[in-house]
Design an enzyme around this catalytic site. Structure first.
Site, short mmCIF file in Angstrom:
data_model
loop_
_atom_site.label_atom_id
_atom_site.label_comp_id
_atom_site.label_asym_id
_atom_site.label_seq_id
_atom_site.Cartn_x
_atom_site.Cartn_y
_atom_site.Cartn_z
N TRP A 215 0.98 -1.25 -0.06
CA TRP A 215 0.21 -0.10 0.00
C TRP A 215 0.78 1.33 0.09
O TRP A 215 0.56 2.29 -0.56
CB TRP A 215 -0.91 -0.11 1.07
N ASP B 77 -1.52 7.00 6.16
CA ASP B 77 -2.55 5.95 5.63
C ASP B 77 -3.07 5.06 6.92
O ASP B 77 -2.21 4.46 7.41
CB ASP B 77 -2.10 5.23 4.58
N LYS C 171 -12.90 -1.55 7.06
CA LYS C 171 -12.15 -2.41 8.22
C LYS C 171 -12.68 -2.24 9.33
O LYS C 171 -13.27 -2.91 10.15
CB LYS C 171 -10.59 -2.14 7.96
N1 PMP Z 1 -4.29 1.38 2.55
C1 PMP Z 1 -4.29 0.44 2.99
C2 PMP Z 1 -3.13 0.29 4.40
C3 PMP Z 1 -5.31 -0.82 2.85
O1 PMP Z 1 -5.22 -1.88 3.60
C4 PMP Z 1 -6.12 -0.69 1.65
C5 PMP Z 1 -7.20 -1.84 1.37
N2 PMP Z 1 -6.99 -2.98 1.80
C6 PMP Z 1 -5.97 0.32 0.80
C7 PMP Z 1 -5.02 1.39 1.33
C8 PMP Z 1 -6.87 0.64 -0.24
O2 PMP Z 1 -8.10 1.04 0.24
P1 PMP Z 1 -9.28 1.19 -0.64
O3 PMP Z 1 -9.64 -0.05 -1.08
O4 PMP Z 1 -10.57 1.79 0.12
O5 PMP Z 1 -8.82 2.15 -1.84
#
Ligand code: PMP
Length: 366
Positions: A101, A169, A193
């Site tokens: 991520w 994030d 989550k």
């Molecule tokens: N950042 C992290 C730490 C994540 O775990 C995730 C999704 N698993 C995301 C970003 C992406 O999130 P989204 O699907 O809401 O775009």
């Protein structure tokens, strides 16, 4: 009705009482004769929902008065673009690479900025958070991924970035324990989550970072000032997800807020880590000192990769049959992963460990 213990990394388990409340209000919210799904976001009935959600976010996360709380769409992934578009001034940002991520955020930011990756744990398969004590330089911001959902690592002490805004994030650990919001310029989290169903992204942004003098080609919907000025009502917000977030926040509040969650989450994580660290059959992959309370990846100690792969599959399938679902690791890293977000009860973690013990005994190599 049979409910399973759901260890999904996201979308994830929601508190059962929240689902029951949402179900009981499905056809007639608060005497309005409508479902929240059917309401105008500008109606009298809806206004207290979004305002109440914001008030609870502020209370439970102790959000300082000089921060705006926004409910946006596009997931955390859209923040990978919105952050550089809104914070770009000098044209340079620092990122810490702690996994997939972070890497996605880096790749997106590179479309607009020069990105310096100032630390990375890639060389050790992202099994830890690299040491970053202080950051200095000509940066518009410093970006970190607070909790790494796939590899199960989380930041402890934050880097000291001085006057450079720290952007985080927090998708997979928001509200899992107390957090000092004043240390951040922006903190964002996809809600699916720990907070709500998918569809809403919580963005907490310090007011001095909300600029009106952005280049004219930054799309209206991608400007923080657009949403900040309109109380997240510039266009139709994700009404239903915000409503369920409010129910989740009420549930968190009743359990002692961020502190209550932190205590519970530490207890839950300890049950699983203690077992992983003590047994002969399984092992945790994240290094001590960098371990997440929310996502716990693990492997068996079987050395032969083919045998290990077969036993992983067997574990996931037998666990599912036992009502413990979504335990396969992320497709990029394999193995197993238990995501034990706020709404996962302690009994669920205990049931998992009990199952693991039985599985280990039945599959121990002679
Ligand atoms: N950042 C992290 C730490 C994540 O775990 C995730 C999704 N698993 C995301 C970003 C992406 O999130 P989204 O699907 O809401 O775009």
């Amino acid at each position: 009705m049979k409910r399973v213990y759901n260890f999904s990394a996201g979308p994830s388990v929601l508190p059962q009482t929240v689902l029951e409340k949402a179900a009981s209000e499905m056809l007639d919210y608060n005497g309005s004769g409508q479902s929240v799904m059917e309401m105008s976001h500008r109606s009298k009935a809806y206004k207290p929902i979004i305002e109440g959600t914001e008030a609870l976010v502020r209370e439970l996360l102790t959000v300082p008065a000089n921060y705006k709380v926004l409910f946006l769409q596009g997931g955390a992934s859209l923040q990978f673009a919105m952050v550089p578009l809104n914070l770009k001034k000098k044209g340079k940002a620092a990122f810490v690479d702690t996994g997939v991520w972070s890497d996605k955020a880096i790749k997106e930011a590179k479309k607009w900025l020069q990105v310096d990756v100032i630390a990375s744990s890639k060389a050790t398969q992202y099994d830890r958070i690299p040491e970053v004590a202080t950051v200095t330089g000509d940066y518009d911001y410093v970006h970190i991924t607070l909790n790494n959902t796939i590899v199960g690592t989380a930041w402890g002490a934050l880097p000291d970035t001085g006057d450079i805004p720290l952007v985080a994030d927090a998708s997979s650990n928001i509200l899992s324990e107390p957090l000092d919001i004043s240390k951040f310029g922006i903190i964002y989290a996809g809600a699916q989550k720990n907070l709500a169903p998918a569809g809403v992204t919580l963005v907490i942004v310090r007011e001095d970072l909300i600029r009106e003098d952005l280049p004219a080609d930054v799309p209206t919907m991608l400007r923080y000032d657009t949403h900040a000025k309109e109380g997240s009502m510039y266009n139709t917000p994700p009404c239903w997800s915000v409503y369920v977030m409010k129910l989740v926040l009420e549930w968190v509040k009743a359990l002692g807020g961020a502190e209550g969650m932190g205590k519970l989450n530490r207890e839950k994580a300890a049950i699983l880590y203690d077992y992983l660290d003590s047994g002969d059959f399984f092992r945790a992959t994240a290094q001590k000192g960098s371990r997440s309370l929310m996502n716990i990846p693990f492997l068996t100690k079987i050395g032969d990769p083919e045998k290990a792969e077969a036993i992983n599959k067997k574990f996931v399938a037998e666990a599912e049959a036992a009502g413990l679902v979504n335990l396969a690791g992320h497709r990029l890293v394999g193995g197993m992963r238990a995501s034990i977000y706020n709404a996962m009860p302690k009994e669920g973690v205990q049931a998992l460990v009990d199952f693991m013990k039985k599985f280990a005994a039945a599959n121990a190599e002679a």
